[in-house]
Write a protein that holds these residues in place. Structure first.
Motif, PDB file in Angstrom:
ATOM      1  N   LEU A 240     -20.720 -27.706  28.256  1.00  0.00           N
ATOM      2  CA  LEU A 240     -20.586 -26.728  27.387  1.00  0.00           C
ATOM      3  C   LEU A 240     -20.847 -27.112  25.731  1.00  0.00           C
ATOM      4  O   LEU A 240     -21.417 -26.522  25.035  1.00  0.00           O
ATOM      5  CB  LEU A 240     -19.072 -26.629  27.363  1.00  0.00           C
ATOM      6  N   LEU A 241     -20.841 -28.548  25.431  1.00  0.00           N
ATOM      7  CA  LEU A 241     -21.159 -29.006  24.146  1.00  0.00           C
ATOM      8  C   LEU A 241     -22.733 -29.154  24.032  1.00  0.00           C
ATOM      9  O   LEU A 241     -23.081 -29.125  22.964  1.00  0.00           O
ATOM     10  CB  LEU A 241     -20.253 -30.273  23.713  1.00  0.00           C
TER      11      LEU A 241
ATOM     12  N   ARG B 121     -35.887 -23.470  17.844  1.00  0.00           N
ATOM     13  CA  ARG B 121     -36.203 -23.808  19.208  1.00  0.00           C
ATOM     14  C   ARG B 121     -36.919 -22.742  19.835  1.00  0.00           C
ATOM     15  O   ARG B 121     -36.825 -22.858  21.294  1.00  0.00           O
ATOM     16  CB  ARG B 121     -34.847 -24.081  19.792  1.00  0.00           C
TER      17      ARG B 121
ATOM     18  N   TYR C  10     -29.234 -29.311  24.444  1.00  0.00           N
ATOM     19  CA  TYR C  10     -29.515 -28.175  24.781  1.00  0.00           C
ATOM     20  C   TYR C  10     -30.747 -27.757  25.113  1.00  0.00           C
ATOM     21  O   TYR C  10     -31.528 -27.005  25.060  1.00  0.00           O
ATOM     22  CB  TYR C  10     -29.613 -27.149  23.246  1.00  0.00           C
TER      23      TYR C  10
ATOM     24  N   ARG D 111     -31.313 -14.509  27.303  1.00  0.00           N
ATOM     25  CA  ARG D 111     -30.601 -15.500  27.505  1.00  0.00           C
ATOM     26  C   ARG D 111     -31.283 -16.184  28.960  1.00  0.00           C
ATOM     27  O   ARG D 111     -31.961 -17.336  29.108  1.00  0.00           O
ATOM     28  CB  ARG D 111     -29.271 -15.891  27.861  1.00  0.00           C
TER      29      ARG D 111
ATOM     30  N   GLY E 194     -25.270 -28.630  26.453  1.00  0.00           N
ATOM     31  CA  GLY E 194     -26.107 -27.845  27.500  1.00  0.00           C
ATOM     32  C   GLY E 194     -26.841 -26.561  26.738  1.00  0.00           C
ATOM     33  O   GLY E 194     -26.254 -26.362  25.562  1.00  0.00           O
TER      34      GLY E 194
ATOM     35  N   LEU F 179     -20.455 -21.907  33.983  1.00  0.00           N
ATOM     36  CA  LEU F 179     -20.437 -20.515  34.424  1.00  0.00           C
ATOM     37  C   LEU F 179     -19.240 -20.079  35.041  1.00  0.00           C
ATOM     38  O   LEU F 179     -18.691 -18.564  34.664  1.00  0.00           O
ATOM     39  CB  LEU F 179     -21.401 -20.360  35.522  1.00  0.00           C
TER      40      LEU F 179
ATOM     41  N   THR G 196     -33.074 -21.988  23.540  1.00  0.00           N
ATOM     42  CA  THR G 196     -31.667 -21.936  23.524  1.00  0.00           C
ATOM     43  C   THR G 196     -30.858 -21.414  22.108  1.00  0.00           C
ATOM     44  O   THR G 196     -31.750 -21.278  21.085  1.00  0.00           O
ATOM     45  CB  THR G 196     -31.060 -23.287  23.780  1.00  0.00           C
TER      46      THR G 196
ATOM     47  N   SER H 201     -28.212 -22.913  26.631  1.00  0.00           N
ATOM     48  CA  SER H 201     -27.602 -21.527  26.877  1.00  0.00           C
ATOM     49  C   SER H 201     -27.940 -21.216  28.359  1.00  0.00           C
ATOM     50  O   SER H 201     -27.204 -20.575  29.253  1.00  0.00           O
ATOM     51  CB  SER H 201     -28.187 -20.496  26.102  1.00  0.00           C
TER      52      SER H 201
END
Lengths: 395, 300
Positions: free
Chosen positions: B240-241, A233, B160, A390, B243, B253, A237, B245
């Motif tokens: 969380l699953l 990616r 993601y 990040r 999304g 958060l 991410t 980073s």
């Protein structure tokens, strides 16, 4: 002893534990490990009159937070907590110590089976750079390894150091990523890279050199920033955790994943999580080995039952059973072979002899094993990774 | 005589009030203890009161939060996810209800089918979306198999991703039937009479929708929209699953801060929880006021 049952008087501990229940809170994400705990330890405990109540948690930090919440609410007295025993190590251990939340009577030193543990080994005596000081008792050990699919990547093409990995990433854009720290495997991956650039893992176990950190970390993150576009990616991410990376690997999106199991990936292959042609390997420049432990919260209700469990798992025969992936786990041993009698040592040797090429030979693992650094280094690396990689900020 | 009567009326209405409150008490106690207690506990800990290792009460956690460069991107992303999910769910849910109402043959089974995913937990839905839309998911393999894309990984990144497409798809998938059954219930209760009357008075289809159906639907649908917004703004398991980073939504958060090794970050997690709660409360109050106005208009 400063509070809690005294394991030097073991019959008294056994008597106190008889008829009680040990509330064990542990990460419950592996069906195989859960079944192993229930089936191997449950009946043995029952014979001693102790009932096992295994409470699965999604993340060990959740169990830590239960204890911290109780302490914040003033439930600090022995007998006021819901947790008797937590399976933890590393940062969760550091958090519990920071909060003085662990039974600190030195109990772990005097368990009968603690005689098989080499407490002089820094890998046992230090966890996340902090002295364990007998506040936790070892259960097993692990070591970071890489996993490749021999059907896709020939053994001679595999990188054998982080320097070679960087070259490999440039040559195979989009075929590699790692779990985002602070996910366990992501932090380990990052820490080892830091170690390789720095050259001396032992220097970071108890000490933290700010100037040296700044210098090496700058080199590391500049490299990671440069490599990011060549990651899966484009580095926009990262997988959240190892299970996500395993899935990407199994689906052929990336060519490498990681494992922590010293007895290899046989159980993962059998479970269909990894392809049958997957094989583990290590870097010549070292991978981090560590132990995982059992800890009793300061407010535990049945600390005697907790000690009985912690002692039971250190029994050398049960350590050998746990090492064998055929029994569902394949976890590394916490006892020192030097302290075992011939019969006990043979039980362990028999297991390692039968592992085949789905495991890295124990001698090879041992040869490249490096120390787990102090919490200060990993916390700083996690924070800097979060900021520079990040969030993509340099300021 | 009349004074006596009005006394009687007053007593009745007072009895009624008492009885109503008595009936509400169990629900109020539950909300008060669980929600109120949680908010109180989160607020006090966000101020560093009663937290392990805290130097004492202060606004430091809020100051650090507002100074955190991820905070505002996170607010923007969370708002985007909640607003987009709500608008799409309401539009599709109401649209489906309007269509379903017109179906005569097999309406019952169609309605059941429409509500099929209501009892499925969000986490299961999120995993299903993962298996369906991921770059190694079912659809990407299908397009690669059909030769539309060269390899599964060439499928566009819907999970993601910076726009949280996967997260929004999951919320919409889950909330459309919820909005739909509410809208359908309102439409059934209202019946066809008003629209028929408007039609006989020469109103066009658009006019009937705009001046008859919409005012009837609006108060109930607004309340439903508020629920959908509050939910999608405040949950963490789906982003969380599915999304990316960075940036992460506010609840993720907060979870990251709460499970951080350093105990000093826990007040910040609590401050984030308080911020999320405040934003949702403001939206609920504004939405409730709008819904009341819509009721008055519909009644007028």
């Amino acid at each position: 002893m400063a509070g809690g049952p005294d394991p030097r008087d073991w019959p008294a501990v056994l008597a106190a534990a008889d008829g009680t229940t040990v509330d064990l809170h542990m990460w419950g994400g592996s069906t195989e490990i859960n079944a192993f705990v229930d089936e191997v330890y449950g009946p043995a405990l029952a014979e001693l009159g102790v009932e096992l109540n295994r409470v699965p948690v999604a993340d060990t930090a959740d169990a830590v937070n239960v204890v911290l919440g109780e302490l914040e609410a003033g439930r600090t007295d022995p007998g006021s907590g819901v947790i008797d025993l937590i399976w933890l190590n590393g940062e969760n251990f550091a958090t519990m110590r920071q909060a003085d939340a662990l039974l600190a009577s030195g109990w772990a030193e005097h368990l009968p089976n603690a005689a098989f543990v080499d407490w002089d080994d820094p890998a046992v005596a230090f966890d996340a750079g902090r002295p364990v000081a007998f506040t936790t008792s070892p259960w097993g050990s692990a070591q970071f390894q890489f996993v490749a699919d021999t059907a896709r990547t020939a053994p001679q093409e595999l990188p054998r150091s982080y320097a070679e990995l960087a070259e490999w990433i440039r040559a195979n854009p989009g075929r590699f990523t790692y779990p985002a720290p602070p996910a366990f495997h992501g932090t380990r991956f990052l820490t080892q890279w830091f170690h390789e650039l720095d050259g001396d893992p032992d220097a970071w176990v108890e000490a933290f050199d700010e100037d040296r950190y700044t210098e090496v970390a700058e080199e590391l993150f500049a490299l990671l920033e440069e490599l990011a576009p060549a990651l899966w990616r484009g580095g926009a991410t990262y997988p959240n955790e190892i299970a996500d990376l395993d899935r990407l690997f199994a689906n052929g999106e990336v060519d490498l994943t990681f494992t922590q199991l010293p007895a290899g990936i046989g159980a993962n292959i059998d479970a269909g999580v990894l392809p049958a042609t997957a094989r583990p390997f290590v870097f010549d420049t070292g991978t981090i080995g560590d132990h995982h432990y059992l800890a009793i919260p300061v407010n535990a209700t049945d600390p005697a039952a907790a000690m009985v469990f912690a002692d039971l798992v250190l029994d050398p025969v049960r350590q050998a059973i746990k090492l064998d992936p055929a029994n569902g786990w394949g976890d590394g041993i916490a006892v020192s072979p030097d302290r075992l009698d011939t019969e006990q040592r043979e039980a362990i040797d028999a297991v390692t002899a039968g592992l085949g090429d789905q495991a890295v030979p124990p001698a090879e693992l041992e040869a490249v094993r490096t120390s787990n650094p102090g919490a200060e280094l990993t916390v700083r690396l996690e924070a800097d990774w979060d900021r520079r990689i990040r969030q993509g900020r340099t300021g | 005589m009349s004074a006596l009567l009005s006394d009687q009326v007053r007593r009745w209405s007072r009895d009624d009030t008492v009885r109503t409150w008595a009936r509400l008490a169990p629900a109020l106690v539950l909300v008060g203890v669980l929600f109120g207690g949680a908010v109180w506990s989160a607020s006090s800990r966000s101020l560093g009161v009663g937290a392990i290792g805290s130097p004492g009460p202060s606004l430091d956690a809020y100051r650090r939060l507002l100074g955190d460069p991820e905070f505002w991107p996170s607010v923007a992303l969370t708002t985007h996810v909640a607003v987009t999910s709500t608008l799409l769910s309401v539009a599709l849910g109401v649209g489906a209800a309007l269509l379903l109402r017109r179906v005569h043959f097999g309406r019952r089974s169609l309605t059941t089918l429409f509500q099929f995913n209501l009892p499925i937990p969000h986490v299961i839905g999120a995993v299903a979306i993962l298996l369906l839309l991921g770059q190694s998911g079912f659809i990407s393999r299908l397009t690669a198999g059909l030769g539309w894309t060269a390899a599964p990984a060439d499928f566009p990144a819907l999970l993601y991703d910076p726009y949280a497409v996967g997260v929004i798809v999951q919320y919409v998938w889950k909330e459309v039937p919820f909005v739909g059954i509410v809208a359908l219930a309102i439409l059934r209760a209202a019946g066809d009479d008003l629209e028929t009357a408007a039609a006989t008075l020469g109103a066009s289809a658009w006019q009937r929708f705009r001046f008859v159906t919409l005012p009837v639907l609006l108060p109930g649908v607004l309340s439903t929209a508020i629920i959908v917004f509050a939910f999608s703004f405040g949950t963490f398991e789906v982003p969380l699953l599915l999304g990316a980073s960075y940036p992460a939504v506010l609840p993720v958060l907060a979870h990251q801060r709460y499970t951080d090794v350093d105990l000093a970050n826990r007040p910040e997690a609590m401050a984030l929880a308080v911020v999320v709660t405040l934003i949702v409360i403001v939206v609920v109050l504004v939405g409730a006021a709008l819904a009341r106005r819509a009721v008055r208009r519909a009644g007028a």
